[in-house]
Structure formats: C-alpha cells, structure tokens
Design a protein around this motif. Structure first.
Motif, mmCIF file in Angstrom:
data_model
loop_
_atom_site.group_PDB
_atom_site.id
_atom_site.type_symbol
_atom_site.label_atom_id
_atom_site.label_comp_id
_atom_site.label_asym_id
_atom_site.label_seq_id
_atom_site.Cartn_x
_atom_site.Cartn_y
_atom_site.Cartn_z
ATOM 1 N N GLU A 93 14.426 84.217 75.978
ATOM 2 C CA GLU A 93 15.438 83.157 75.899
ATOM 3 C C GLU A 93 14.774 81.785 75.833
ATOM 4 N N ARG A 94 13.757 81.596 76.641
ATOM 5 C CA ARG A 94 13.008 80.334 76.595
ATOM 6 C C ARG A 94 12.408 80.101 75.208
ATOM 7 N N SER A 95 11.774 81.140 74.655
ATOM 8 C CA SER A 95 11.104 80.995 73.360
ATOM 9 C C SER A 95 12.118 80.677 72.270
ATOM 10 N N LEU A 96 13.270 81.351 72.330
ATOM 11 C CA LEU A 96 14.293 81.129 71.318
ATOM 12 C C LEU A 96 14.756 79.674 71.353
ATOM 13 N N LEU A 97 14.995 79.166 72.558
ATOM 14 C CA LEU A 97 15.431 77.773 72.674
ATOM 15 C C LEU A 97 14.349 76.819 72.190
ATOM 16 N N ARG A 98 13.089 77.123 72.524
ATOM 17 C CA ARG A 98 11.999 76.260 72.080
ATOM 18 C C ARG A 98 11.936 76.213 70.556
ATOM 19 N N GLN A 99 12.117 77.381 69.928
ATOM 20 C CA GLN A 99 12.077 77.432 68.470
ATOM 21 C C GLN A 99 13.215 76.616 67.858
ATOM 22 N N ILE A 100 14.414 76.799 68.399
ATOM 23 C CA ILE A 100 15.567 76.045 67.900
ATOM 24 C C ILE A 100 15.274 74.548 68.010
ATOM 25 N N LYS A 101 14.693 74.148 69.134
ATOM 26 C CA LYS A 101 14.447 72.719 69.359
ATOM 27 C C LYS A 101 13.365 72.172 68.449
ATOM 28 N N SER A 102 12.348 72.986 68.133
ATOM 29 C CA SER A 102 11.334 72.437 67.227
ATOM 30 C C SER A 102 11.761 72.530 65.760
ATOM 31 N N ASN E 158 6.621 75.125 81.570
ATOM 32 C CA ASN E 158 7.420 75.430 80.395
ATOM 33 C C ASN E 158 7.713 74.161 79.596
ATOM 34 N N ARG E 159 7.832 73.034 80.283
ATOM 35 C CA ARG E 159 8.068 71.766 79.598
ATOM 36 C C ARG E 159 6.896 71.421 78.666
ATOM 37 N N ILE E 160 5.673 71.703 79.118
ATOM 38 C CA ILE E 160 4.506 71.415 78.267
ATOM 39 C C ILE E 160 4.541 72.305 77.024
ATOM 40 N N LEU E 161 4.988 73.540 77.208
ATOM 41 C CA LEU E 161 5.111 74.440 76.064
ATOM 42 C C LEU E 161 6.121 73.875 75.061
ATOM 43 N N LEU E 162 7.192 73.313 75.584
ATOM 44 C CA LEU E 162 8.218 72.701 74.745
ATOM 45 C C LEU E 162 7.616 71.557 73.932
ATOM 46 N N MET E 163 6.757 70.777 74.579
ATOM 47 C CA MET E 163 6.105 69.654 73.879
ATOM 48 C C MET E 163 5.219 70.163 72.747
ATOM 49 N N LEU E 164 4.505 71.256 73.026
ATOM 50 C CA LEU E 164 3.684 71.858 71.970
ATOM 51 C C LEU E 164 4.560 72.265 70.797
ATOM 52 N N GLY E 165 5.716 72.861 71.120
ATOM 53 C CA GLY E 165 6.646 73.269 70.076
ATOM 54 C C GLY E 165 7.114 72.070 69.261
ATOM 55 N N GLN E 166 7.438 70.975 69.955
ATOM 56 C CA GLN E 166 7.898 69.777 69.236
ATOM 57 C C GLN E 166 6.791 69.205 68.369
ATOM 58 N N GLU E 167 5.560 69.319 68.897
ATOM 59 C CA GLU E 167 4.408 68.811 68.136
ATOM 60 C C GLU E 167 4.276 69.548 66.806
ATOM 61 N N ILE E 168 4.331 70.875 66.841
ATOM 62 C CA ILE E 168 4.156 71.603 65.572
ATOM 63 C C ILE E 168 5.420 71.507 64.727
ATOM 64 N N GLY E 169 6.584 71.317 65.386
ATOM 65 C CA GLY E 169 7.808 71.071 64.615
ATOM 66 C C GLY E 169 7.675 69.776 63.822
ATOM 67 N N LYS E 170 7.054 68.749 64.448
ATOM 68 C CA LYS E 170 6.850 67.460 63.780
ATOM 69 C C LYS E 170 5.909 67.633 62.583
ATOM 70 N N LEU E 171 4.844 68.417 62.777
ATOM 71 C CA LEU E 171 3.907 68.666 61.675
ATOM 72 C C LEU E 171 4.625 69.312 60.494
ATOM 73 N N ARG E 172 5.571 70.217 60.802
ATOM 74 C CA ARG E 172 6.325 70.881 59.742
ATOM 75 C C ARG E 172 7.203 69.882 59.000
#
Lengths: 272, 272, 272, 272, 272
Positions: A93-102, E158-172
C-alpha cells in the motif's frame, strides 16, 4: 496479539493471561485428582498383583515428543506466514501510494481516492478474517454507492480491489498513465491480491486432522499416575508432583487447531 | 479435506472418522494378540533361558523417532505446498479478471469468455488430479468445439491454458491490447502454468522409497511384547498396556505415501 | 525413480529392491558375526575382568541421532530441490511454447523449430546429468550442423539454450517480435538457464565431508555387541537380537552421499 | 571444497583429511588422559566419599543435543546459501552473455568486452572473499586503466559491476539498445549485485555468539570420566572406552564458527 | 553485533561478554543455594518420608527440550531474516546508484542527490529501529527543509523513500527518464520499501507469548535438586555438581523474547 511487558522471570512464573494454563485447568485438576486416587489406593492396588513400571512411558514419550514438536513448528510457521502477509499488505500500500505521488504529483484528488480505497481494503480484510461487520469502518472511506456494492458482494474485500483496478484503468484511458506506468501500478494490485488470497487461505484451512496427535497424547498423562504408583514408596511422591507439572508443557499443543484461529483472527488489529 | 467441528477434547478421544485408527486396526489387534501370547507363555518362556531386556528398544527408539518425525514433516510440507499452489490458482485467476476488466471495461463478451475459460481450467485441473471425468463440469464453460479439443488432448488442463493464450493473442492482434498490456496478462497465464505444473509434480512424485522407514518400524512394535515380558512380573502388565498404546502414535507414518495422495486428491474440492 | 505399487504393509516388510538393505548386507552380517562371537566368548571375557555397560551407548546415541536426522533432512531437501528444478523446466517449456503460439499464430515453422530445440534441451540436460551420450536422442531434434556444434561444445546443454536465444533474436530482427515480446520470451530462456544451472550445481556439489557423520557412526554398532554382552545373561540374547535390528535404521545415512547421486541421476527420466 | 572419492565405508573409517579429527586431537587426548587418571585414582577417590552418577549427564545430554543439532543445521544452511549464491552468479553470467549475443549478434567486440568484465567479476569476488590479491587474475581481463581503478577501489568487485553498468549504458546511448533491452540486461546486473551482496553478508556475519553453545558443551566431556568412574568396576572400563569415542561426534560443532568461514572461503574455487 | 576474535576453545570457556551467563547469574546462584540446602537438610528430609526420584525429570526433559529447541530455531530464523533484510538494503542501494550512473552519466548533481537520500534512508532506518534521535546523522545528507519534514513525520524513514520517489518522478517529467527507465528505478524503491517494512515488522512483533515455554521451564531446575537428593549418597554430590551446570544450557531460551530485540536493535550498526 498480546504483547506483554518484559517482566522479571520470577513474576512471569505466575502469568495467567495469554498463558495456556487457563485452558487446561480442568484437565490439569483431573490429573491431580487421578494422582491422589493413585496414592490413596496404593495398598489395595499392590494386593491386586498388577504391576506397571515407568518403562513404556519413556518409550511412548519419544513418539509424543515428535508430535508436540511438529505441532509447535507448524503452528508457529502459520503465524509467521500470516504476519508476513499482513506486513506485505502495508508495504504494498505504501509503495502504491508512493508511485501515484511520483507519477501524478499534480492530482491530489487521485491520491485521496486511491488512499481511501486502500484504507477500505485493509479494514475490509480485517473484518472478513474476523467475520465481523465492516460497514462502520468502510463508511468513511467509500462513497455510498461503492459501500452498497461492497456490502452486497459475496467477497467484499476483493470487490474493493476491483474498484482500485477500475480506478487506475480510468486514469489510463484518460491518458494520465501510459501502458508502462499502468503496469507498474497494476503489479502492486496483484501483490495486494496475493496478500488477500493468502490470508483467506490461512483462515479457511486448518492443519488437517491427520496431523493432530491421536488421542494418545491425551491418554498418556492420564495413565501416568497409575504407572508411577506401584513401584515403591518414592514413586508415590513422584506421582503427585508429576501429576501437576508434566501436563503443562505437553497439553498446549492440544488446543492448537483452535489457537491458530485466534492468532490469525487477532492479526489485523496489531498492524493497523 | 475434512474440517472437524471444534469438539471438546474429551469427545475427540473417541473420534474415528479421519483418524488413522481405522487403518491400523488389524496391526493393532495383532500387537494386542502378541502381547497376550507373551503374558500367557511367560512361565514356559522363562524356562527356555532366553532373556531379553528393554534396553535395545530404547536405543532403537531414537532411530525410529527420527524417521517418524521426518515423515511427518515431509508429508505436511507437501500438504502445505499443494495448498499454496491451489491458493495461487485462485489469486491469479482473480488478478487476471481484474486486469481484463480495467483494461477493456467495454468488452463484456471478453470478460465472459475469459471467465469461462478460467472456470474450466480449475474444473479440469481438479478432475485431472483426481483422475475423474471432467466432461460434465466443462460442458457449461466451453463451446462444443473447445470441449472436444480438450477431451481429446492428452493434457486437457494445459490445452485450456493454451486457449486462454490464443484468446489474449487474438485481442492483441485486434489492437485491443498493446504489447505491454499483453505482457501483463500473459504473465498471469505463466503463473497459472506454474500452479498446474506444481500440482502435476506433487501428484506424480511420491516421497521416494528410500525415505520411507525400513520395515524395522514395523518389526519394532512386534518384538516389543517379547522384550517386556520376561524381566519380572510388573513387565507383564506393562506388556499388555503397552501393546495397545504404543503403536498408535508410531504407525501413522507407515501409510504416509498413501495419505499424501488422499490429501492432494481432496485438495481441489476444498477450495472451490 | 522407483515408484512402488501400494503394497500391503506386511508384504513391504520383505521388499528388497530400492531398499537400503541390499547395500548394507555385508556390514549387517559383520555385526551379527560380532554378536555371535561376543555370546560365545562370554565366559572367557568375564574372567578377563573388563566390564562394559550400555550407559555410554545411550549417551552416544543422542549425538548419532542428530547426525542421522540431519542427513536425512539434507538428502531429502536436495531431492525436493532437484524435483522442483526439473518441474520448472517442464513448466517453462510449456509457457514458452504457449507464448510463441499466441504471439505468432501464423508461423508454424517457428513453432516447430522452437519445440524441437526445447525437446533437445531436455534430452541434453538428462544426458549431461547422467553422463551418457546424448547423440541418439538429439539426432531427431537438431539439424546436423547444430548437432555437430552441440556435441563439440564443452557445455552442450547451455549451447542449445544459446541457439534458442539466437532463434528469438532472429525473430526480433525480422520484425516478428517487438522489444517487449522479445523480453517476454527471453525471460523464459533465463528461467531455463536457472533450471540448468541448478541441476548442474546439485550434480557437482555433494554435501561436504564435514557434515557426514564421523566414522563414529560406523564404530558405534560394531562396539555395541561387546557392551551388551558382559552385564548378565539376558543381555546375551539382547546382543544377538540387537545385532540384527539396530543397524538397519542407523546405516542408511552412511550411503547417503552416494544415494543422492542416484536420485539426481534418476530424476530426468521420471519427468519425461 | 574437498570432494572425496566414493571410498568403501571401511576405508573411510580412517579418513583424516577434511575430517574434524585433526582439529580436536588435543582435546581428545586431554579426555583420554583424564579417563586414565580417573581409572588410576579409583581407589583413592572411593575413600574420599564423593560419589557421582551418570544421571545428570543423561539430562544434560538433551540440552547439549539441541545445541549441537541447531549448530549443524545453521552451518549447513549457510553452506547451502553460499552455494546457491555462487551458482546464481554462474547462471546470471551465462544469461547475460546469451542476451548480448541474441540482441547484438554482429558486435563481437561487445561480446568480448562484456565477457571479460564478467570473468573479472568472478575472479575479483573470489579474491575478495578469500582476502587474497586479485591483481594477477584481473590482469588479463581488464585494461590497465580499469585495473588501476579496481585495485584502488575500497570495494573492487562492486566497481567492476559499475563498469558493466557503464558499458551497457554506453550501448544504450549509442542506440544499440532500446530502453526495454537495456532493462533486460540491467536486471541481470542487479542479480549479480544480489549474489555479490549475499556473499559479502555471509562472509561478514558469523552466527552470533549467543547461539554458540555455552562452554557447558566443553565442560561436559571433561566431567564425564569423573562420573563414570566411581560407580563400580564396569564403569571404569566404560570410562576409557567412552573417553575416546564420545567427544568425536560432540566436538565438531565447537569449531563451527570457524569452519563456516573455511567453507565460504573455499567456495569460489569449486565453481570456477 | 559482537564479533569475537577466534579464541582458543580453552579461553572461550571463560568468555563472559556476550555470553548469556551474566544474565542468569542470579537464577544460577539460586539453584546452587537450593542444591546446598538440599545437601544439608538431607537427613531431616529422609526422616520426613517423602521420596522423589529422578524419573519424572527425565520424562519432563523431553517436553522442555522441544520448547528450548523451538525457541532457539525461531530466534535464529528471526536473526537471519533481519540480516537478510539489511543486506538487501545495501544491495538495492548499490543497484539503484549503478542504474542512475549508467542512465544519466552526465548528471553528477542527480548522483549526489540520490546518494545523499539513500544514506539518509539507511541512517534513519537505523535510528527508527533503535528508537534513537536521527537528527545528527541526517543533518549532513538532507537539506534543512527536507530534514524538518522528515523529523516532523510520524514515519520518518518512509518519508525519505517518498522523497526519493518524487526525485525520480521529477527526472521523468524533465524528460531525463522514459517510462521504462523510470520503472527500473521505481522497482528498486519498492525493494527498499520491502526492506523497511520487513524491519518494522520484526521490531514490532515479538514471538507470541503462547510460544514461550510455560513457566515449567523455570520450575524444572528449581525442583531438580530436591529430586536428586534423597536417593542415596552419590546423588548428593550429583546435586551440587548438577545445580551449577544444568541451568546453563537450559536458561538461555528464557530471555529470548528480550534477546531478539537486542539483536534486531544491534543490526543496523553492523552493516554500516
């Protein structure tokens, strides 16, 4: 699950709640009673000419030990599996939300919607496993139309997963997701489906009857007092002492088909 | 699989159905008979000058215990594997349908077709494992042409999987699926293929003969009455008592090559 | 693998083929001989003043039991792993063919070619594991040029996998496969590579010598007759009886490094 | 790893190389010495009035047995894991080369380059695990610039993996690989990274001290001669006999933290 | 984790640090005391007419042995799982950086940013598991805005993981990553999420109380001196000797719920 404070070993000797003792009180007192009867009827028994020794019990003990050990391991590995499944639920669930957010950082409405469906999924699974009514917990996370659909479904939790699938299918048709990013999210749904199916499997399949020790496990401690008795005087005192202590470690297994149920039923709450 | 009501432990002492007792009645009574013979021929035996003690049995017991414990574990782990495979079947079928519904929400005919083939796949696997005739159950889910093709095939269940593959291959050629979404669905078919292959493997491979305990496991309880006998009087009464109780926990394993078959054969029905 | 008919337990007592008995006949008769010597030299031995009891054997037994149990488990888990690898071979080959058929339904020549290479792969792996000559079996499935190449290769089975890779690489360059569908097929080749590598690993790595019980396992039963003997008369008869029965369950392990070889060598034929 | 010829069981009784005997010679002779002292001081000891029996040892034996069994299993499962990791290295390298060859059949220079880097990777991992100097083996497979870079790196093996990654990254930028085929190759690099990390983990983490049996395991055999001694004459002879044989199966475990190191260190060579 | 030098076995007999001895000193001296009381009150006890033998302890020992063995295995498998999770963290972080470097070789700023976030992720997980303050270690790797956000979050790691996700989302979104290469990196984030969730699960779920041996495990050694005592003189000396040695191997398990905590808490530092 009951997580106990880290008590001193001495205090733990008298721990009652969560201990198996409360469940075998009756059997235990039956054993003590039998031991007392054996000690009392000692003289009469000796004149009867029937002599039993401790030897067969020591041989039988090996067979019983195998079954008890097996049950302990099987029960614990079910517990571990259930815990892993529920843990993978959280992770996915965490991963899914992270993906949606990025992938869709500018669509807070989508984040909301998916998050709500995921929360509803967890609650619904919890209630399904415990066979309780999920309505109150689902109320805040689903629209009234969705709620009606879920409640009416024979497999409510799977229905919520289907809604999640339709949600990301809609995003794909709207062009917000490419085929590849759709695949990314859909894989997470398949993982949720795995956790759901695994939990259902554990809940519906107890360890088969053939692997529960045959009643011999019950008969053994009942016969023991009789065996200890007639040898000589010392054995008499052994009998009483043993009648109390032996059954404690050997009985737990006998409730095991029941206790795993409790475990799997308790699981969801822990992890919320 | 026989799921029993949660009976009181006292009632379970006399449970018969599903218990291994019914299968070892003959051997058990043979043992009791032997014990009785031993008690009766006691005096004559003593004059013979042959003296056996319980000592070798206690040593042998260790070796037997290893084999029995091993068999219990091996049998149970086969059961767990079979259960997991069947569970993964259910999970994968659900996921595949969910994917079809989110990818092609406007093609109810496709949903219908795939669902019917999946149902036929489950039924066919059940009948293949139990070696029964699948025609009646497949009739409603396959067209008459498909049914004829499946029935004629040496591997009917795999043939249905092939049809599923052709179905999604057709969708791809029609442009309803891109390569990526085709990959998504095809991966699920590979998982079904895994479950199918795993079930076939369990059904066709018993635990090899080398791991079934050598007949020593049978000979041991037969010799025991003779050993208990001649020591002294108490042993005589041990003999009878032991002749009844000992074999119960030690025999179950001996049917094990058979019992796993029963388990794997019973599996499909449980999960329907 | 030898799959036996489900004989009656009484007949199985005398099963010889596949039983470990045939392999330990010599050692067994050595033990019986030793026991007889012990019984005969009883009086002379007593005058010698050397007295041995059964006590150390009971202590040693625990250590031996651990090693025997460990070996049984390790051997069986190797068997299970080998069986799973071979099963996954079958599953992957089926899936690969299914994919080819749904992706390229109008290219029967490709189906033929891939199927032939897959069959050659299975045969070649079988012959590689058994160290037999694969030429006869490969002859029908490979062109003479391919056959020459495979036979000349130091790793023939892997060479066939390479040919499969080149085949689908060619399809991709011809435009029959996109990158994504190429990936789909190539993943199956990687799974075949996994099964191949796993089988090679099992065949080339026996359980290390350090885990085979030290010769103590052999010495124990040889010394036992001596120990049983001198106590008193009953022990004399134990000795003979025990000399025959004890070694049966305790020896099997000693061939184990050899028996796993047999198992892994026999495996391929089963699954064809 | 030392793979022994399949010797006759009788010859194996005297196998020395690879046996644990060479490592416990000192402790073993200490035990024999102690036994001899016990036998000699027998009379004096009896007058002292201190009496020890074998009973506590039999109880202690159970606890020791658990620890020895546990250590055996833990050690073997580490061995199996190490073997699997090294096996997966081989499998992944083969698959990677196969993919390169089917994707880029006309680029022999690329095949060469990747093959050389993969060989260097294996050698470097071997030397890293054994803490030996990799220069000689890397010399032929890396350019002098690469070699300098690898030698200078604190994690040489991982550095080679990085070079592989840059190599396929370069192919992608040159347009020889699409994103999808790049993904295919990169997944193999991740698998190599997994094998590398797993080997490093095994090499840097022994089984924690808390799981090595407390020194009781050492004290037990030392005390035993004393216990056997004073009972009666037969025990005297048991003592000597036992002093030699018992420690053999019980000691191996005590070197175990060391022996696993040897195993993991020996591993790479086997599989080359 | 405490990795000890490879000491001589003789020195290890007296190892204290990391041994379980320090934790059971009190219980151990209680046992010795009890043994001494038993020896002193020997005559008075004999006149009382209460006679206990060692027999029940030998039977009870089997049940205790099962529980101790089970606990040892369960504790060790938790340790191994924790170690694997932390190892997979390292492996995944390496792979992620390798991918970034081969995909975007000309963006050193991105390399820096991702590396810093990964380092922060590891530190944060370590501090979360040990319940210590991560600020000092995160300070160098996060911007002040990020740090504030992480510290304020209820799930900082988990918040840091979210930041990583946003970082690669930005690259995309910047066009530096295609959907496919984004997928490649995102899969690594999902693996990190798995390691994080697994560590949290281990830290929050002790082995359930039902699987800790009932207090019988404590009562057993306390009762033993009483049993050894009254038989005869030799037993008296056994009692003292046994009172010291027996509890050592049987107690470790009793702290186990605590010791696994220590293990999982100590883990992060090891692997840094």
């Amino acid at each position: 699950m009951i997580i106990r404070p880290n008590q001193n070993w001495f205090i733990r000797l008298f721990a009652w709640h969560g201990s198996v003792l409360s469940k075998i009180t009756f059997r235990l007192s039956l054993n003590v009673l039998m031991s007392i009867v054996a000690v009392i009827s000692y003289r009469w028994y000796e004149q009867l000419g029937v002599h039993l020794t401790i030897a067969p019990f020591s041989l039988l003990g090996i067979a019983i030990a195998i079954f008890l050990g097996f049950r302990n391991n099987a029960g614990y590995s079910r517990f571990v599996e259930a815990r892993n499944l529920w843990g993978s639920l959280l992770i996915t669930e965490r991963s899914l939300l992270r993906q949606i957010k990025s992938l869709l950082p500018d669509e807070p409405a989508v984040h909301q919607k998916v998050a709500k469906l995921l929360i509803a999924f967890s609650w619904s699974l919890k209630h399904q496993l415990r066979a309780t009514d999920p309505t109150a917990d689902l109320y805040h996370n689903l629209t009234s139309k969705e709620l009606a659909e879920v409640i009416a479904s024979p497999m409510p939790t799977n229905r919520i997963l289907l809604m999640l699938g339709q949600e990301i299918g809609k995003l794909r048709r709207q062009g917000l997701l490419s085929d590849i990013t759709f695949e990314l999210l859909d894989n997470k749904l398949s993982e949720l489906s795995h956790a759901l199916g695994g939990c259902e499997r554990l809940a519906s399949t107890p360890v088969p009857f053939a692997y529960t020790p045959d009643p011999a496990a019950h008969r053994l401690p009942v016969l023991q007092p009789a065996a200890f008795c007639p040898g000589d005087r010392p054995a008499l005192h052994d009998t009483v002492c043993f009648g109390v202590h032996f059954p404690i470690p050997s009985y737990p297994g006998t409730h095991w088909p029941k206790s795993w149920r409790i475990l799997s039923a308790y699981r969801p709450t822990i992890c919320r």
